[in-house]
Design a protein around this motif. Sequence first.
Motif, PDB file in Angstrom:
ATOM      1  N   THR A 151      -9.012  -2.766   1.217  1.00 33.57           N
ATOM      2  CA  THR A 151      -9.462  -1.997   0.074  1.00 33.57           C
ATOM      3  C   THR A 151     -10.632  -2.711  -0.596  1.00 33.57           C
ATOM      4  N   LEU A 152     -11.307  -2.003  -1.493  1.00 36.87           N
ATOM      5  CA  LEU A 152     -12.397  -2.633  -2.221  1.00 36.87           C
ATOM      6  C   LEU A 152     -11.874  -3.723  -3.156  1.00 36.87           C
ATOM      7  N   GLU A 155     -13.973   3.520  -0.085  1.00 39.99           N
ATOM      8  CA  GLU A 155     -12.520   3.571   0.007  1.00 39.99           C
ATOM      9  C   GLU A 155     -12.119   5.015  -0.280  1.00 39.99           C
ATOM     10  N   SER A 184      -9.290   8.060  -0.133  1.00 39.03           N
ATOM     11  CA  SER A 184      -7.852   8.315  -0.114  1.00 39.03           C
ATOM     12  C   SER A 184      -7.431   8.942   1.209  1.00 39.03           C
ATOM     13  N   TYR A 195      -7.306   7.243   4.101  1.00 37.81           N
ATOM     14  CA  TYR A 195      -7.795   6.456   5.233  1.00 37.81           C
ATOM     15  C   TYR A 195      -7.297   5.017   5.120  1.00 37.81           C
ATOM     16  N   ASP A 196      -6.958   4.443   6.273  1.00 41.19           N
ATOM     17  CA  ASP A 196      -6.375   3.106   6.304  1.00 41.19           C
ATOM     18  C   ASP A 196      -7.429   2.018   6.433  1.00 41.19           C
ATOM     19  N   ARG A 197      -8.686   2.380   6.257  1.00 39.03           N
ATOM     20  CA  ARG A 197      -9.768   1.412   6.423  1.00 39.03           C
ATOM     21  C   ARG A 197     -10.931   1.795   5.513  1.00 39.03           C
ATOM     22  N   LEU A 198     -11.800   0.843   5.283  1.00 39.98           N
ATOM     23  CA  LEU A 198     -13.039   1.154   4.590  1.00 39.98           C
ATOM     24  C   LEU A 198     -13.984   1.877   5.546  1.00 39.98           C
ATOM     25  N   CYS A 214     -16.945  -8.663   5.636  1.00 36.69           N
ATOM     26  CA  CYS A 214     -15.747  -8.114   4.989  1.00 36.69           C
ATOM     27  C   CYS A 214     -14.487  -8.321   5.830  1.00 36.69           C
ATOM     28  N   ALA A 222     -13.915   9.177  -4.107  1.00 34.89           N
ATOM     29  CA  ALA A 222     -13.885   7.913  -3.372  1.00 34.89           C
ATOM     30  C   ALA A 222     -14.465   6.790  -4.227  1.00 34.89           C
ATOM     31  N   LYS A 223     -13.957   5.595  -4.002  1.00 40.04           N
ATOM     32  CA  LYS A 223     -14.513   4.399  -4.638  1.00 40.04           C
ATOM     33  C   LYS A 223     -15.572   3.820  -3.703  1.00 40.04           C
ATOM     34  N   TYR A 277     -17.736  -3.656  -7.387  1.00 40.36           N
ATOM     35  CA  TYR A 277     -17.500  -3.558  -5.947  1.00 40.36           C
ATOM     36  C   TYR A 277     -18.776  -3.920  -5.190  1.00 40.36           C
TER      37      TYR A 277
END
Length: 300
Positions: free
Chosen positions: A2-3, A130, A132, A134-137, A168, A263-264, A290
């Motif tokens: 996550t971020l 990021e 919602s 999704y399991d990855r950036l 990252c 999204a972030k 971020y």
Amino acid sequence: MTLKSLILKAASYKSTVVAVASAADVDVLEAVVYAIQKNLASFLLFDDEQKLKMLIEMQFPQLMDNPKVSIQHVSSTVNAASNAVRAVSKGKADVLMKGNIPTSMILKEVLNKEYGLRTGKILSHVAAFEVSGYDRLLFITDAAMNISPDLITKAQIIRNAVAVAHSCGVLEPIVAPLAAMETVNPAMTHTTDAASLVVMNRRGQIAGCIIDGPLALDNAISPKAALHKGIVGETAGKADILVVPNIEAGNILYKSLVYFANAKVGGIIQGARAPIVLTSRADSAESKVYSLALAILSSK
């Protein structure tokens, strides 16, 4: 990933210094406060000293006499940009951050032949989203710098994005050059560019990643959609880096994720001697932090 995890990772690096050009701005100083609270960095704030101190006293008293803040007086916006760039060039700062200043002005100083941050590489924007569900950036490039990149420029854009992904912790990112279809069509340059990028990757001209394309957006990020189109393999629908065909597509995708998907995001300019944080006034303080975290990781 996550971020917020990037913030924690960036905070583990000590003695990072950020040079902020034209820092007398409420949104910028709010991000500085947030970043200091997260132990991300120390800051060199370039602006008119009287104006900057007045703003800090009125709205950000926690920055007064803060050991992580150093006010650097300059007489103009142009000098704020040049002095901030010089601070990075001389090794006094690790990251350059745009404050209340036109992007063109700070980039002009970045590209200055005497004291700028040129490396001979293409400068490109890399955003980490990021989203919602999704399991990855998801890294998206290039939505802000290169208007209509040709094949060679796209290759360097990918190298820049791969370097950011590596910093990252994504050691072998899957890269998807996006197009309107999954097959190569000589009448559609973006599909032939994508095919060429795949070949360049397989021959080691673009290293540290796996490139698969051309791919439409759905097949790049959804294994189910990829399978439906008959696209199989370990990389199908699992892209980490989305390479947009041009700046219009990138801008639309970027803002669609922010405004439709909530999204972030954090984003930086990569390819100079140091990462550059070019945030807009519409970005939240959280998004600016971020971006700082992404820049700090990329500077190491």
